[in-house]
Motif scaffolding. Structure first.
Motif, mmCIF file in Angstrom:
data_model
loop_
_atom_site.group_PDB
_atom_site.id
_atom_site.type_symbol
_atom_site.label_atom_id
_atom_site.label_comp_id
_atom_site.label_asym_id
_atom_site.label_seq_id
_atom_site.Cartn_x
_atom_site.Cartn_y
_atom_site.Cartn_z
ATOM 1 N N SER A 185 0.817 -1.214 0.000
ATOM 2 C CA SER A 185 0.000 0.000 0.000
ATOM 3 C C SER A 185 0.853 1.268 0.000
ATOM 4 O O SER A 185 2.044 1.243 0.356
ATOM 5 N N PRO A 186 0.252 2.411 -0.346
ATOM 6 C CA PRO A 186 0.952 3.696 -0.251
ATOM 7 C C PRO A 186 1.146 4.152 1.190
ATOM 8 O O PRO A 186 1.802 5.169 1.427
ATOM 9 N N TYR A 187 0.598 3.400 2.155
ATOM 10 C CA TYR A 187 0.730 3.777 3.565
ATOM 11 C C TYR A 187 2.059 3.336 4.170
ATOM 12 O O TYR A 187 2.487 3.862 5.189
ATOM 13 N N PHE A 188 2.703 2.338 3.569
ATOM 14 C CA PHE A 188 3.840 1.704 4.237
ATOM 15 C C PHE A 188 5.022 2.665 4.418
ATOM 16 O O PHE A 188 5.538 2.815 5.527
ATOM 17 N N GLN A 189 5.470 3.304 3.362
ATOM 18 C CA GLN A 189 6.622 4.197 3.466
ATOM 19 C C GLN A 189 6.363 5.383 4.403
ATOM 20 O O GLN A 189 7.198 5.681 5.270
ATOM 21 N N PRO A 190 5.215 6.078 4.301
ATOM 22 C CA PRO A 190 4.948 7.155 5.267
ATOM 23 C C PRO A 190 4.916 6.663 6.713
ATOM 24 O O PRO A 190 5.356 7.372 7.616
ATOM 25 N N HIS A 191 4.394 5.454 6.922
ATOM 26 C CA HIS A 191 4.399 4.904 8.282
ATOM 27 C C HIS A 191 5.826 4.744 8.796
ATOM 28 O O HIS A 191 6.123 5.093 9.946
ATOM 29 N N LEU A 192 6.724 4.210 7.955
ATOM 30 C CA LEU A 192 8.119 4.045 8.377
ATOM 31 C C LEU A 192 8.742 5.387 8.744
ATOM 32 O O LEU A 192 9.463 5.498 9.747
ATOM 33 N N GLU A 193 8.482 6.418 7.958
ATOM 34 C CA GLU A 193 9.059 7.736 8.235
ATOM 35 C C GLU A 193 8.531 8.298 9.551
ATOM 36 O O GLU A 193 9.292 8.860 10.347
ATOM 37 N N ARG A 194 7.242 8.123 9.791
ATOM 38 C CA ARG A 194 6.661 8.595 11.056
ATOM 39 C C ARG A 194 7.227 7.810 12.238
ATOM 40 O O ARG A 194 7.550 8.378 13.288
ATOM 41 N N LEU A 195 7.355 6.490 12.058
ATOM 42 C CA LEU A 195 7.897 5.648 13.120
ATOM 43 C C LEU A 195 9.316 6.079 13.481
ATOM 44 O O LEU A 195 9.656 6.221 14.670
ATOM 45 N N ARG A 196 10.164 6.282 12.495
ATOM 46 C CA ARG A 196 11.541 6.700 12.759
ATOM 47 C C ARG A 196 11.584 8.024 13.506
ATOM 48 O O ARG A 196 12.380 8.199 14.442
ATOM 49 N N MET A 197 10.754 8.956 13.104
ATOM 50 C CA MET A 197 10.734 10.273 13.743
ATOM 51 C C MET A 197 10.354 10.156 15.224
ATOM 52 O O MET A 197 11.012 10.749 16.101
ATOM 53 N N HIS A 198 9.336 9.368 15.513
ATOM 54 C CA HIS A 198 8.889 9.216 16.904
ATOM 55 C C HIS A 198 9.910 8.448 17.744
ATOM 56 O O HIS A 198 10.132 8.780 18.919
ATOM 57 N N LEU A 199 10.514 7.412 17.172
ATOM 58 C CA LEU A 199 11.522 6.661 17.923
ATOM 59 C C LEU A 199 12.732 7.537 18.236
ATOM 60 O O LEU A 199 13.283 7.481 19.347
ATOM 61 N N LEU A 200 13.158 8.341 17.282
ATOM 62 C CA LEU A 200 14.285 9.244 17.522
ATOM 63 C C LEU A 200 13.946 10.241 18.628
ATOM 64 O O LEU A 200 14.778 10.520 19.510
ATOM 65 N N TYR A 201 12.738 10.762 18.596
ATOM 66 C CA TYR A 201 12.302 11.715 19.625
ATOM 67 C C TYR A 201 12.313 11.056 21.007
ATOM 68 O O TYR A 201 12.832 11.622 21.982
ATOM 69 N N LYS A 202 11.782 9.848 21.092
ATOM 70 C CA LYS A 202 11.753 9.155 22.379
ATOM 71 C C LYS A 202 13.163 8.791 22.844
ATOM 72 O O LYS A 202 13.472 8.864 24.035
ATOM 73 N N ARG A 203 14.008 8.366 21.911
ATOM 74 C CA ARG A 203 15.394 8.075 22.286
ATOM 75 C C ARG A 203 16.058 9.290 22.894
ATOM 76 O O ARG A 203 16.744 9.199 23.927
ATOM 77 N N ASP A 204 15.881 10.458 22.281
ATOM 78 C CA ASP A 204 16.508 11.674 22.783
ATOM 79 C C ASP A 204 15.953 12.075 24.138
ATOM 80 O O ASP A 204 16.692 12.572 25.006
ATOM 81 N N LEU A 205 14.653 11.877 24.348
ATOM 82 C CA LEU A 205 14.064 12.144 25.664
ATOM 83 C C LEU A 205 14.697 11.241 26.729
ATOM 84 O O LEU A 205 14.988 11.688 27.853
ATOM 85 N N LEU A 206 14.908 9.983 26.377
ATOM 86 C CA LEU A 206 15.509 9.040 27.318
ATOM 87 C C LEU A 206 16.939 9.449 27.661
ATOM 88 O O LEU A 206 17.342 9.448 28.838
ATOM 89 N N ILE A 207 17.718 9.797 26.641
ATOM 90 C CA ILE A 207 19.103 10.201 26.873
ATOM 91 C C ILE A 207 19.155 11.458 27.756
ATOM 92 O O ILE A 207 19.957 11.548 28.701
ATOM 93 N N GLU A 208 18.284 12.407 27.465
ATOM 94 C CA GLU A 208 18.225 13.632 28.265
ATOM 95 C C GLU A 208 17.901 13.320 29.725
ATOM 96 O O GLU A 208 18.516 13.868 30.650
ATOM 97 N N ALA A 209 16.947 12.419 29.941
ATOM 98 C CA ALA A 209 16.556 12.072 31.308
ATOM 99 C C ALA A 209 17.683 11.351 32.044
ATOM 100 O O ALA A 209 17.923 11.603 33.232
ATOM 101 N N LEU A 210 18.403 10.459 31.352
ATOM 102 C CA LEU A 210 19.518 9.752 31.994
ATOM 103 C C LEU A 210 20.640 10.723 32.364
ATOM 104 O O LEU A 210 21.237 10.624 33.448
ATOM 105 N N HIS A 211 20.933 11.667 31.483
ATOM 106 C CA HIS A 211 21.962 12.667 31.790
ATOM 107 C C HIS A 211 21.540 13.529 32.985
ATOM 108 O O HIS A 211 22.369 13.903 33.819
ATOM 109 N N LYS A 212 20.265 13.829 33.061
ATOM 110 C CA LYS A 212 19.769 14.675 34.152
ATOM 111 C C LYS A 212 19.737 13.934 35.482
ATOM 112 O O LYS A 212 20.185 14.447 36.513
ATOM 113 N N GLU A 213 19.216 12.705 35.472
ATOM 114 C CA GLU A 213 18.963 11.983 36.722
ATOM 115 C C GLU A 213 20.167 11.173 37.215
ATOM 116 O O GLU A 213 20.328 10.975 38.411
ATOM 117 N N LEU A 214 20.994 10.664 36.275
ATOM 118 C CA LEU A 214 22.081 9.756 36.669
ATOM 119 C C LEU A 214 23.383 10.118 35.942
ATOM 120 O O LEU A 214 23.998 9.280 35.290
#
Length: 477
Positions: A369-398
């Motif tokens: 479907s035409p949905y597959f590639q846009p889904h991958l792009e959205r998934l990557r964007m959200h995972l990168l955002y969450k990864r950066d939030l996690l790294i920021e929290a680890l630097h802050k807390e520990l």
């Protein structure tokens, strides 16, 4: 007189309960006869009274004995009667069999999440619901009629899905194959199970990464395989280690996860990939390549699989939709020589007559479907955002208590706790404070590592979750 074996892996009270049940069945204690008091039996067996209390409670739950105030504990008359009748001893059955239970840590994590769904979940290795293509799949299902045929399908898998995978694997993974060389499975784990059960024999030696997701899978031990470890550094496994293991132990197969490896997040170096294939072809060794995370590459350029540069067919390639779409679809695949596919498809048919055709139809439509590639792009964007939030929290807390490499893809961050810490105490304290993660020892590493899966918690939970973990860690230290 018989006494329980303190070196046995079974609890003392279960040994005592089994012995009493056996003696009753042999007629040593007839129906209605009085059993020794808890205190007296504890003295005879050299155990605590509480152990005998547990044994008697177990037998009462099975209806084998009964206790009444003032008249002691007696063998049940109604249960045994003139002709003794037995309830199966389910403890013996559950402790038997060749398929081993999950590791204690994993059972504890599952139990904690079931008891308290409000836990901030860094443990479950899957996508959060808002990262799955739910709307897209609902739209595809509303467009198609899935009631034309719902009988048993080809045990090798739904043919249109296999045809869709031929195009998908060529476009996204650089793998040239045919539908005859693809087996559809119920996720990657079923592919691994079929390989261990059908292509290997008890006593065979295999090599797995260290640390490794495979170490957490009791199916390897259940199949009677001998596991030998390949240390993983920041460039992945070292091919010369495979040659060394082959000389020492005659390993018969190598299992690796080369792209955004679970749990470390490392990617196998390009030079090592070529060396690894050279070693495999020199020794005639099959390589099982598990590739669930590649398309999550945050820069949009996934590392290519070993299979794409495999000139002689040494690699059995495993993929799935679980980590890039939805684990609930339970759609995975294996690319292998046709003879292997036929062998595993035959075994698969004996197990379950094949995967349901409905999720296979959905998966086939989604991949095309035409949905597959846009889904991958959205998934990557959200995972990168969450990864950066996690790294920021680890630097802050520990800031001074942990170290880690920053992953460029995948769902996990592998974290080293710098001070020495007890995995079990840390997990229990984290659960008590409202957060859960996977101790590194689950994956075969030394104590003092943690795997955080940042794909599961919401963005709003990531900071508070690490704050709770930090408080638990400081408490334990």
């Amino acid at each position: 007189m018989w006494k329980p074996d303190r070196l046995s892996g079974r609890t003392l009270y279960q040994q005592i309960a089994d012995d009493i049940e056996q003696r009753i069945s042999y007629g040593e204690f007839p129906p209605g006869s009085l059993l020794p008091s808890e205190r007296k039996l504890a003295e005879q067996l050299g155990v605590n009274r509480s152990t005998v209390i547990l044994a008697y409670a177990e037998l009462r739950s099975l209806g084998i004995i009964e206790s009444r105030s003032g008249s002691g504990t007696r063998v049940s008359k109604y249960k045994w009667g003139a002709t003794p009748r037995h309830t199966p001893n389910w403890h013996r059955y559950t402790e038997g069999g060749s398929f081993l239970p999950n590791l204690p840590f994993l059972r504890r994590i599952r139990e904690a999440l079931r008891q308290n769904p409000a836990l901030i979940d860094y443990a479950s290795g899957e996508l959060a619901g808002d990262l799955a293509p739910v709307e897209e799949i609902n739209h595809l299902m509303s467009e198609k009629h899935y009631t034309s045929y719902l009988g048993y399908d080809n045990p090798q898998g739904y043919n249109p899905l296999r045809e869709s995978l031929v195009s998908y694997l060529k476009q996204y993974r650089g793998i040239q194959t045919t539908d005859a060389s693809i087996l559809i499975t119920s996720g990657s784990q079923q592919s691994l199970y079929l390989i261990t059960q059908c292509l290997l024999s008890p006593g065979d030696a295999v090599a797995i990464e260290d640390p490794s997701y495979y170490y957490s899978l009791p199916m390897f031990q259940s199949a009677g395989l001998r596991l030998f470890r390949l240390p993983v550094d920041d460039k992945g496994v070292r091919p010369e280690d495979i040659r060394s293991l082959y000389k020492k132990h005659r390993i018969k197969m190598v299992f690796i996860n080369p792209n955004y490896q679970n749990p470390t997040g490392h990617v196998l170096d390009d030079e090592r990939r070529i060396e690894l294939l050279d070693v495999a072809s020199e020794l005639g060794l099959p390589i099982v390549e598990d590739d669930p995370f590649s398309l999550t590459a945050y820069d949009g350029t996934p590392p290519m699989p070993l299979k794409s540069i495999d000139p002689i067919g040494s690699v059995l390639y495993i993929g799935s939709l679980s980590k890039i779409a939805a684990s609930g679809l339970r759609v995975g695949w294996m690319v292998a020589p046709h003879a292997v596919v036929e062998r595993l498809a035959d075994a698969r048919q004996q197990m379950d007559f094949g995967l349901s055709v409905v999720p296979q139809k959905v998966a086939s439509q989604f991949l095309k479907s035409p949905y597959f590639q846009p889904h991958l792009e959205r998934l990557r964007m959200h995972l990168l955002y969450k990864r950066d939030l996690l790294i920021e929290a680890l630097h802050k807390e520990l800031p001074d208590l942990v170290s880690f490499a920053i992953p460029q893809g995948g769902l996990h961050l592998w974290c080293k706790i710098i001070p020495e810490v007890n995995d079990n105490k840390l997990l229990e304290e984290a659960i008590r404070r409202g957060v859960i993660m996977v101790p590194g020892s689950v994956y075969g590493s030394d104590s003092g590592y943690v795997r955080f899966t940042f794909a599961r918690p919401s963005a709003e939970e990531i900071g508070p979750g690490i704050a709770k973990f930090a408080a638990a860690l400081r408490s334990v230290l």
